[in-house]
Motif scaffolding. Sequence first.
Motif, PDB file in Angstrom:
ATOM      1  N   GLU A 199       0.832  -1.202   0.000  1.00  0.00           N
ATOM      2  CA  GLU A 199       0.000   0.000   0.000  1.00  0.00           C
ATOM      3  C   GLU A 199       0.867   1.252   0.000  1.00  0.00           C
ATOM      4  N   ALA A 200       1.956   1.242   0.789  1.00  0.00           N
ATOM      5  CA  ALA A 200       2.873   2.391   0.814  1.00  0.00           C
ATOM      6  C   ALA A 200       3.481   2.627  -0.569  1.00  0.00           C
ATOM      7  N   LEU A 201       3.894   1.560  -1.221  1.00  0.00           N
ATOM      8  CA  LEU A 201       4.471   1.698  -2.556  1.00  0.00           C
ATOM      9  C   LEU A 201       3.417   2.120  -3.571  1.00  0.00           C
ATOM     10  N   ARG A 202       2.207   1.606  -3.413  1.00  0.00           N
ATOM     11  CA  ARG A 202       1.122   1.995  -4.323  1.00  0.00           C
ATOM     12  C   ARG A 202       0.833   3.490  -4.232  1.00  0.00           C
ATOM     13  N   GLN A 203       0.995   4.032  -3.009  1.00  0.00           N
ATOM     14  CA  GLN A 203       0.762   5.459  -2.806  1.00  0.00           C
ATOM     15  C   GLN A 203       2.039   6.276  -3.006  1.00  0.00           C
ATOM     16  N   ASP A 204       3.064   5.639  -3.585  1.00  0.00           N
ATOM     17  CA  ASP A 204       4.299   6.326  -3.963  1.00  0.00           C
ATOM     18  C   ASP A 204       5.010   6.930  -2.760  1.00  0.00           C
ATOM     19  N   HIS A 205       5.164   6.114  -1.708  1.00  0.00           N
ATOM     20  CA  HIS A 205       5.899   6.555  -0.521  1.00  0.00           C
ATOM     21  C   HIS A 205       7.311   6.982  -0.914  1.00  0.00           C
ATOM     22  N   GLN A 206       7.726   8.170  -0.459  1.00  0.00           N
ATOM     23  CA  GLN A 206       9.007   8.739  -0.883  1.00  0.00           C
ATOM     24  C   GLN A 206      10.140   8.506   0.100  1.00  0.00           C
ATOM     25  N   GLY A 207       9.824   8.366   1.373  1.00  0.00           N
ATOM     26  CA  GLY A 207      10.868   8.168   2.378  1.00  0.00           C
ATOM     27  C   GLY A 207      11.457   6.766   2.297  1.00  0.00           C
ATOM     28  N   PRO A 208      12.597   6.546   2.944  1.00  0.00           N
ATOM     29  CA  PRO A 208      13.196   5.201   2.956  1.00  0.00           C
ATOM     30  C   PRO A 208      12.308   4.210   3.713  1.00  0.00           C
ATOM     31  N   ILE A 209      12.231   3.001   3.191  1.00  0.00           N
ATOM     32  CA  ILE A 209      11.447   1.937   3.826  1.00  0.00           C
ATOM     33  C   ILE A 209      12.394   0.792   4.190  1.00  0.00           C
ATOM     34  N   ARG A 210      12.335   0.364   5.433  1.00  0.00           N
ATOM     35  CA  ARG A 210      13.162  -0.743   5.910  1.00  0.00           C
ATOM     36  C   ARG A 210      12.242  -1.865   6.389  1.00  0.00           C
ATOM     37  N   VAL A 211      12.397  -3.036   5.807  1.00  0.00           N
ATOM     38  CA  VAL A 211      11.608  -4.206   6.196  1.00  0.00           C
ATOM     39  C   VAL A 211      12.531  -5.206   6.880  1.00  0.00           C
ATOM     40  N   ILE A 212      12.121  -5.657   8.069  1.00  0.00           N
ATOM     41  CA  ILE A 212      12.864  -6.680   8.804  1.00  0.00           C
ATOM     42  C   ILE A 212      11.915  -7.848   9.068  1.00  0.00           C
TER      43      ILE A 212
ATOM     44  N   PRO B  41      14.524   1.446  -5.149  1.00  0.00           N
ATOM     45  CA  PRO B  41      15.819   1.697  -4.501  1.00  0.00           C
ATOM     46  C   PRO B  41      15.715   2.181  -3.058  1.00  0.00           C
ATOM     47  N   HIS B  42      14.592   2.775  -2.685  1.00  0.00           N
ATOM     48  CA  HIS B  42      14.464   3.282  -1.309  1.00  0.00           C
ATOM     49  C   HIS B  42      13.966   2.211  -0.344  1.00  0.00           C
ATOM     50  N   LEU B  43      13.799   0.965  -0.821  1.00  0.00           N
ATOM     51  CA  LEU B  43      13.349  -0.146   0.015  1.00  0.00           C
ATOM     52  C   LEU B  43      14.512  -1.091   0.294  1.00  0.00           C
ATOM     53  N   THR B  44      14.757  -1.370   1.576  1.00  0.00           N
ATOM     54  CA  THR B  44      15.754  -2.371   1.964  1.00  0.00           C
ATOM     55  C   THR B  44      15.074  -3.471   2.762  1.00  0.00           C
ATOM     56  N   VAL B  45      15.545  -4.696   2.575  1.00  0.00           N
ATOM     57  CA  VAL B  45      14.956  -5.864   3.229  1.00  0.00           C
ATOM     58  C   VAL B  45      16.042  -6.597   4.001  1.00  0.00           C
ATOM     59  N   GLU B  46      15.755  -6.920   5.268  1.00  0.00           N
ATOM     60  CA  GLU B  46      16.692  -7.661   6.114  1.00  0.00           C
ATOM     61  C   GLU B  46      15.992  -8.903   6.656  1.00  0.00           C
ATOM     62  N   LEU B  47      16.638 -10.050   6.523  1.00  0.00           N
ATOM     63  CA  LEU B  47      16.094 -11.316   6.992  1.00  0.00           C
ATOM     64  C   LEU B  47      16.901 -11.784   8.193  1.00  0.00           C
ATOM     65  N   TRP B  48      16.275 -11.779   9.359  1.00  0.00           N
ATOM     66  CA  TRP B  48      16.948 -12.157  10.603  1.00  0.00           C
ATOM     67  C   TRP B  48      16.441 -13.532  11.059  1.00  0.00           C
ATOM     68  N   THR B  49      17.305 -14.251  11.764  1.00  0.00           N
ATOM     69  CA  THR B  49      16.888 -15.502  12.402  1.00  0.00           C
ATOM     70  C   THR B  49      16.953 -15.337  13.915  1.00  0.00           C
ATOM     71  N   ALA B  50      16.307 -16.257  14.609  1.00  0.00           N
ATOM     72  CA  ALA B  50      16.265 -16.189  16.071  1.00  0.00           C
ATOM     73  C   ALA B  50      17.664 -16.206  16.676  1.00  0.00           C
ATOM     74  N   ALA B  51      18.571 -16.953  16.063  1.00  0.00           N
ATOM     75  CA  ALA B  51      19.937 -17.042  16.589  1.00  0.00           C
ATOM     76  C   ALA B  51      20.680 -15.718  16.477  1.00  0.00           C
ATOM     77  N   GLU B  52      20.270 -14.874  15.527  1.00  0.00           N
ATOM     78  CA  GLU B  52      20.943 -13.591  15.301  1.00  0.00           C
ATOM     79  C   GLU B  52      20.277 -12.433  16.037  1.00  0.00           C
ATOM     80  N   LEU B  53      19.139 -12.699  16.686  1.00  0.00           N
ATOM     81  CA  LEU B  53      18.314 -11.608  17.188  1.00  0.00           C
ATOM     82  C   LEU B  53      19.034 -10.696  18.169  1.00  0.00           C
ATOM     83  N   ALA B  54      19.675 -11.240  19.189  1.00  0.00           N
ATOM     84  CA  ALA B  54      20.300 -10.415  20.223  1.00  0.00           C
ATOM     85  C   ALA B  54      21.352  -9.483  19.620  1.00  0.00           C
ATOM     86  N   GLN B  55      22.201 -10.022  18.766  1.00  0.00           N
ATOM     87  CA  GLN B  55      23.262  -9.211  18.169  1.00  0.00           C
ATOM     88  C   GLN B  55      22.678  -8.163  17.216  1.00  0.00           C
TER      89      GLN B  55
END
Length: 310
Positions: free
Chosen positions: A211-224, A247-261
């Motif tokens: 929905e954010a992309l459909r509405q042409d969100h201009q700020g940086p978007i970070r998905v975790i 280009p303003h969208l970044t995606v990060e895939l975390w696992t439970a083992a990496e969560l604390a760090q």
Amino acid sequence: MPELYVGERHWPVSTGSNLLDALNQAGVAVPSSCRAGSCHACLVRCQGEVQDKQPDALSAAQRQEGWRLACQCQVMGDVRVETFDPLKDGQAARVLRADWLTSSVLRLRLEPARGLRYQAGQHLVLWAGNVARPYSLASLPQVDAFLEFHLDCRLPGKFSDAARALKTGDSLRLGELRGAALQYDPDWQARPLWLIGSGTGIAPLWGVLREALRQDHQGPIRVIHLAHDDTAHYLAEPLAALAASHPHLTVELWTAAELAQALAQLRLVSRQTLALLCGHPVHVEAFSKRLFLAGLPRNQLLADVFLPRG
């Protein structure tokens, strides 16, 4: 002692009894899930004396019609109860597809009998026979010609057990549509937007992101997306495809083992950031605490928790 009336039946209960317990103990099958007033699976219509611990959980119009959440009500006097009937009070829907995104995440795509007006981030109570459970919508009304849900079937449960047997053409019933805490506001267009989900908590955020992309969100978007292991990042490919074209969208895939760090290294770039969180309460709390410590104002965080089965 107060009396409970359901159809032709009536029986005495102790003053202050929990309405949901009193009904189920007498053999009146009222479904429930969270027992916290969040899922709305235990919706009943009441006439009589009940003390409601969460009067704001339902709309004024619903309360005017007598609807209450049985898990949140105490019986204080005689009460006549009419249970939610999915055949009468719900809406029909047909299974278009039921496919496994991982060994434990089932994607359901449903076609409602009539159009349903909803927004990204909301959720619906789904009924399979007499079994009900709320699920967040992963679909987008302006884009998708179906209702999509991502069901976590790792653990046994009445609804997930029934869902495993669903196939194309099967019928379900749709219960109440709820406005969840998650949403996209067009006024956010220039601000940094963080979408953080654990497990199938990424499902409503997938809708909010599109929905954010459909509405042409201009700020940086970070998905975790936090998952128990690498194989559980079930939206990795579609998220990567969106990131490749935005280009303003970044995606990060975390696992439970990496969560604390990973949490320890989480930093805000701007105090104008807005954060939307969804998933298991433990994970939502961990992310919330870290974001507050990093300087995020509390009114810039929206959270929706997936409560464990009660």
